[in-house]
Design an enzyme around this catalytic site. Sequence first.
Site, PDB file in Angstrom:
ATOM      1  N   GLY A 195       0.813  -1.218   0.000  1.00 35.19           N
ATOM      2  CA  GLY A 195       0.000   0.000   0.000  1.00 35.19           C
ATOM      3  C   GLY A 195       0.839   1.257   0.000  1.00 35.19           C
ATOM      4  O   GLY A 195       0.551   2.221  -0.721  1.00 35.19           O
ATOM      5  N   CYS A 196       1.876   1.276   0.800  1.00 42.15           N
ATOM      6  CA  CYS A 196       2.725   2.469   0.903  1.00 42.15           C
ATOM      7  C   CYS A 196       3.525   2.683  -0.373  1.00 42.15           C
ATOM      8  O   CYS A 196       3.749   3.827  -0.783  1.00 42.15           O
ATOM      9  CB  CYS A 196       3.649   2.356   2.112  1.00 42.15           C
ATOM     10  SG  CYS A 196       2.719   2.263   3.660  1.00 42.15           S
TER      11      CYS A 196
END
Length: 153
Positions: A45-46
């Site tokens: 996600g990051c």
Amino acid sequence: MSIKVGDIAPDFTLTSQNGSPVSLKDFRGPKCVVLYFYPKDDTPGCTAESCAFRDSYETFKDAGAEVIGISGDSSNSHAQFASKYQLPFTLLSDTGNQVRKLYGVPSTLGILPGRVTYVIDQNGVVQHIFNSQLNFKAHIEESLKTLGELQKG
């Protein structure tokens, strides 16, 4: 403490991925700042969020803004992350999560560091806050929309 729209963004100084200190107040005046807190370097996600900021970086610059990412990872971890994905903006190391706490960034499920983006104008005033752990692209869309509204005056 939790920062709200209309508040002056609290100043801080953290170490960047290249080891130099960076203070929020250094950007006041000439630029808006898009300050995004993210959980961890090199996680799916990051990485998606950071690469989306990278892919829109020129648009942010054209809108008069600087992008700054903050997580609890070390400067060394940030350097590797920025290099691996050619991230053109500053990543700051908040190893004790003091700045995360100062801004009141909530945790998800009480364990995952939250994913919150703040758009701060040239006077240091928070103009927009967007909180979404899973909608990575919306952080970029919301920030650009706010910057566009600020440019219109």
